[in-house]
Design a protein around this motif. Structure first.
Motif, short mmCIF file in Angstrom:
data_model
loop_
_atom_site.label_atom_id
_atom_site.label_comp_id
_atom_site.label_asym_id
_atom_site.label_seq_id
_atom_site.Cartn_x
_atom_site.Cartn_y
_atom_site.Cartn_z
N LEU A 99 2.19 18.15 4.74
CA LEU A 99 2.68 17.87 6.09
C LEU A 99 2.89 16.39 6.30
N ARG A 100 1.89 15.62 5.89
CA ARG A 100 1.98 14.18 6.10
C ARG A 100 3.17 13.60 5.33
N LEU A 145 -2.13 19.83 4.49
CA LEU A 145 -2.11 18.63 5.33
C LEU A 145 -1.46 17.46 4.59
N ARG A 170 -6.33 21.35 2.76
CA ARG A 170 -6.19 20.00 2.24
C ARG A 170 -4.77 19.79 1.70
N LEU A 181 7.59 18.10 13.35
CA LEU A 181 6.37 18.78 12.92
C LEU A 181 6.68 20.25 12.68
N LEU A 191 6.38 14.51 7.03
CA LEU A 191 6.61 13.76 8.28
C LEU A 191 6.97 12.31 8.02
N GLU A 192 6.50 11.79 6.88
CA GLU A 192 6.77 10.38 6.60
C GLU A 192 8.11 10.18 5.91
N LEU A 227 6.16 22.18 9.25
CA LEU A 227 5.31 23.37 9.17
C LEU A 227 6.10 24.52 8.55
#
Lengths: 241, 179
Positions: free
Chosen positions: B173-174, B170, B167, B123, B177-178, B127
């Motif tokens: 970020l998603r 995020l 928005r 994370l 992370l994936e 970030l």
């Protein structure tokens, strides 16, 4: 990709963002409250929220622990359990908790109605006597109902499902619970049929008026951990008739 | 404080085990009080919030799914949610009354240090790939419980711009992370 899929993907994205927004806590009180209500029934949305909680949870490491004032714990326990002796918590409280347990038992959508009949050796009485105990409990929308009878003569606990919506590939496991101790497994029973469970002598001594008998939903063969792992679908307290 | 131990205690609390509740409180209350203080910035409010938080923990322990999140994060989420609800329910005039409480003010908080030190793991890396002010907005929303409006004010941009920032951030970020 056809129109339907677009719409679906659009809604998915919106829900995903709404979930992130909720986890971050960005919205105002009304929006948060409305979202929280949706969460109660929308499993897909709850999944999105859980996903974002997982993604962002490493940030929790940034919260510095601060020891709260000692009086706080007592205040919480008094609010939860009251100042009175433990067994006065009574049936209403048990049912309150069942209403919550029901949430996790969504698979069975089990509102619970349980009656527990018991005949026991009172734990403090040296000579075994046959004293019957009963507890009859009700929750709104009652769907699950079982009857438990302990017969000190045979040392057997008989559990009869009266109204149960069976859950496939799961077993019911019966537990004795004293207020201050970990649940003790009594055995795995069928969801469908009348069950007779032999109770060991040690367990026979553990059961008395006020003992809570709970039934949890477990993997086939029973809890792999020795402690309940699934939702409690029904519970009741042993009482003198 | 082992994860397994906390997980086990939550399980026992779901079966109305008061001794387990007491032990769970002893082991987790400092962390959760830290969460409440950080977001509410008032000792009195944080103490009050703690009562509600532990009552919720008692009532919702059965909803904890082991293995998904660390149990302490599950508990922290309950505390964060409640504290944010309290902040959002405040009358505007009440804002800042307790601002003088002896808490570290904004600026790079311990979470920044945690992210820097790699404690936040992937994370933190993800970030780090966002613009700095956007990453700060995400982190301070989470840690401090800021609303859109507060974030917009702090960054001196219109509310809708902040909404768009978040928005996009995020989604980024998603995806990161994936990956």
């Amino acid at each position: 990709m056809n129109g339907d899929e677009n719409t679906k993907a659009g809604k998915g994205e919106d829900d995903n963002f709404a979930a992130a927004e909720h986890v971050l806590g960005l919205a105002d009180a009304e929006t948060r409250a409305a979202f929280a209500r949706r969460l109660e029934t929308d499993r897909a949305l709850a999944e999105e929220v859980a996903g974002w909680e997982t993604r962002l949870s490493p940030l929790d490491g940034g919260y510095e622990p601060v020891t709260p004032p000692p009086a706080l714990k007592a205040a919480i326990e008094e609010r939860l359990f009251g100042a009175a002796p433990e067994e006065t918590t009574g049936l209403a409280r048990l049912w309150n908790s069942l209403a919550i347990w029901r949430g996790l038992a969504a698979a069975t959508s089990a509102a619970a109605l349980v009656a527990v009949y018991l005949a026991v050796f009172p734990a403090t009485t040296p000579a075994p006597t046959t004293v019957q105990l009963v507890a009859s409990l009700e929750a709104e929308g009652a769907a699950t109902q079982l009857l438990a009878l302990f017969d000190p003569g045979t040392g057997q606990l008989r559990v009869t499902p009266l109204s149960v919506q069976p859950v496939e590939d799961r077993d019911f496991e019966v537990w004795f619970i004293e207020a201050d101790s970990a649940p003790i497994s009594v055995g795995v029973i069928s969801q469908h049929e009348h069950n007779t469970v032999d109770i060991s002598e040690a367990l026979q001594r553990a059961i008395h008026e006020g003992t809570t008998i709970a039934i949890s939903l477990e993997p086939l063969g029973g809890s792999p951990t020795g402690q309940p792992t699934g939702p409690v679908v029904a519970a009741g307290q042993a009482n003198l008739i | 404080m082992s994860t397994e131990e906390i997980s086990d205690l939550i399980k026992r609390v779901s079966l109305r085990d008061r001794r387990a509740f007491s032990a769970l409180y002893d082991r987790t209350s400092a962390k959760l009080f830290g969460v409440c203080l950080r977001i509410l910035r008032s000792r009195a409010e944080a103490e009050e919030a703690m009562q509600e938080v532990y009552i919720k923990i008692w009532q919702r322990a059965d909803r904890y799914v082991p293995g998904r999140n660390s149990p302490i994060s599950w508990l922290a989420a309950i505390a964060r949610n409640h504290a944010i609800d309290v902040v959002r329910a405040r009358k505007p005039v009440a804002d800042g009354i307790d601002a003088a409480v002896d808490l570290p003010d904004d600026g790079p908080g311990p979470e920044q240090a945690a992210i820097m030190s790699g404690e936040a793991g992937r994370l933190g890396d993800c970030l780090g790939k966002l613009d700095q002010n956007k990453a700060e907005a995400v982190v301070s929303a989470y840690m401090e419980g800021y609303s859109y409006q507060e974030l917009a004010d702090r960054h001196a941009i219109p509310l809708n711009t902040m909404r768009t920032w978040l928005r996009r951030s995020l989604i980024q970020l998603r995806e990161c992370l994936e990956r």
